[in-house]
Design an enzyme around this catalytic site. Structure first.
Site, short mmCIF file in Angstrom:
data_model
loop_
_atom_site.label_atom_id
_atom_site.label_comp_id
_atom_site.label_asym_id
_atom_site.label_seq_id
_atom_site.Cartn_x
_atom_site.Cartn_y
_atom_site.Cartn_z
N GLU A 180 9.22 1.58 11.34
CA GLU A 180 10.29 2.58 11.23
C GLU A 180 9.60 3.94 11.21
O GLU A 180 8.92 4.28 10.25
CB GLU A 180 11.12 2.34 9.97
N LYS A 221 0.86 -1.18 0.00
CA LYS A 221 0.00 0.00 0.00
C LYS A 221 0.90 1.23 0.00
O LYS A 221 1.45 1.61 1.03
CB LYS A 221 -0.92 -0.02 1.23
#
Length: 487
Positions: free
Chosen positions: A256, A181
């Site tokens: 992250e 995505k």
């Protein structure tokens, strides 16, 4: 040419999803706008829970065959994808520059070659992935990496294809299937990647690409019971929502997240090098998670450092990222520009001083900014701006330097400039960061672990760490006796 095709500088890009080896259109679309001039590039299929479910179903159906594919064949296909990227570097570069506003010269020379390298590296690492068998009281332990299942990979807009393939490549190498995505502000090169992967022989359903707003499609992906791994790069608030969504099925996460990294300059360091590294933090219009946005300079050299920095930074050329002479392009979206300016104006109102910049320019450009006279607990020091905005603070000794460096909720990276190797060892040992650079910046090796501490993330990827995440790591213990005679 299909009604769903967008043409960018002569490059045809399909605006539909890629699900199960086929192009799938949504009933609604969303506009993709170029930050270069604010023009609408085209209308992109706007996915919902329906497309999310279809993509996960396709990934689930394709998983058994891909997981059973030999390491050698998986590696061969990944190398073929890398070759396809290399053949289309120019096309990928101009499309991504148009889409996210980063420098065309950087995309040509560094970013897109790195995309190909991501695939080649993990293909090669897969073939050497091994753990030596070991003995326990005469029993043999054998470690293996088993494919985990369908993976949802959610990627950011600041380096769309490079950061997507940093996740896609190891996930595919590990034998998993993928639902990618991309960020809605920069979706185009993910669509081109789907074409390249199909041309390279990647089986249908192994890589799926769905586009849309996170609020409309994200939860359907991250809460799906058939998803076995989620990797996300982006903001802390979004990561918290993803973690809540994934919790229902205890789906493993790799996150992250944001950074507020320090760049420490000691008086015994090379001042010219320090200035070079500091100016480099304006790269990609400051839209780099690893950027050392907090300049921490030892007092004896602070005045001279500032003088040289202003001289260098003032010479940077800001403008059209397609121009080879441009050093800083636009920020990606009007909403991001508003966010950047809000941080700066609040800091100025609170007493900060703009040594350079401190204001918007025309269109979606923000002047490179350096703020001083900021308190350690000031918002501009504590929160990620994600724009061309740096702060400068001074320190008197190592103790204060480390305290200031570690004085935020983040811990993604840090940079240290010093001429004393013993000082470097002392300071780096105390810094809270996933990556520390000494007398350099942004030197990245894919075999090294990458990730953040504190609110900068969860987990590490890179080299074997990527396979540890994208696989179920198994230990098989075999007794020395008990075998029947099959002779």
């Amino acid at each position: 040419m299909s009604q769903h095709t967008i043409t960018v500088a002569g490059v045809a890009v399909d605006a539909r999803h890629w699900i199960g080896g086929e192009r799938v259109a949504s009933t609604r679309t969303f506009p993709d706008v170029s930050p270069i001039d604010g023009s609408t590039i085209g209308e992109i299929s706007r996915g919902t829970a329906t497309e999310a479910a279809a993509a996960v179903a396709a990934a689930k159906a394709a998983f058994p065959a891909w997981a059973a594919t030999s390491r050698a064949e998986r590696a061969r296909i990944l190398h073929a994808i890398a070759g396809g990227v290399e053949k289309r570097i120019e096309e990928l570069a101009i499309v991504e520059t148009t889409d996210n506003g980063a420098l065309l010269r950087s995309h040509r020379r560094g970013v897109m070659p790195r995309v190909a390298h991501n695939f080649r590296f993990f293909a090669d690492w897969l073939l050497q992935l091994d753990h030596e068998d070991f003995d326990t009281r005469g029993h043999t332990n054998h470690v293996s990496w088993d494919p985990a299942g369908p993976c949802v990979l959610i990627t950011p807009w600041n380096a769309p294809l490079m950061l997507a393939t940093w996740k896609v490549a190891p996930a595919l190498a590990a034998g998993n299937t993928v639902v990618l995505k991309p960020a809605e502000w920069s979706p185009l090169t993910a669509s081109l990647l789907a074409d390249i992967a199909a041309e390279a022989g990647l089986p249908a359903g192994v890589l799926n690409v769905v586009q849309g707003y996170g609020s409309e499609i994200g939860d359907a992906l991250t809460s799906h019971p058939d998803v076995r791994r989620i990797s996300f790069t982006g903001s802390v608030p979004t990561a918290k929502r993803i973690a809540e969504s994934a919790a229902a099925h205890l789906t493993p996460l790799s996150l992250e997240l944001g950074g507020k990294s320090p760049l420490l300059v000691f008086a015994d360091g090379d001042l010219d090098l320090a200035v070079d590294l500091a100016v480099e933090q304006y790269d990609n219009a400051g839209q780099v998670c690893l950027a050392g946005t907090r300049l921490l300079v030892e007092e004896p050299v602070a005045e001279e450092f500032t003088r040289r920095f202003v001289e260098r930074a003032s010479a940077l050329k800001q403008g059209d990222p397609r121009d080879e002479a441009t050093d800083i392009g636009p920020n990606i979206h009007p909403r991001q520009l508003e966010k950047i300016d809000g941080f700066v104006q609040r800091a100025l109102a609170a007493g900060a001083r703009a040594v350079i910049g401190g204001h918007r320019k025309e269109d979606q450009y923000y002047a490179p900014t350096l703020l001083t006279d900021v308190a350690p607990d000031a918002e501009i020091v504590q929160e990620e701006v994600f724009g061309p905005v740096l702060t400068l603070q001074t320190f008197t000794d190592e103790e204060e330097a480390v305290r200031l460096a570690n004085g935020t909720r983040f811990g993604l990276a840090a940079t240290v400039v010093t001429g004393d190797p013993e000082r470097a060892e002392r300071v780096t040992a105390r810094l809270v960061a996933g990556t520390v650079w000494v007398n350099c910046f942004f030197v990245r090796d894919l075999q090294a672990p990458f990730g953040g501490s504190r609110l900068s993330g969860v987990g590490r990827e890179g080299g074997t760490w990527s396979f540890d995440f994208y696989c179920d790591v198994k230990n098989t213990v075999t007794a020395p006796k008990g075998w029947k005679d099959h002779g």
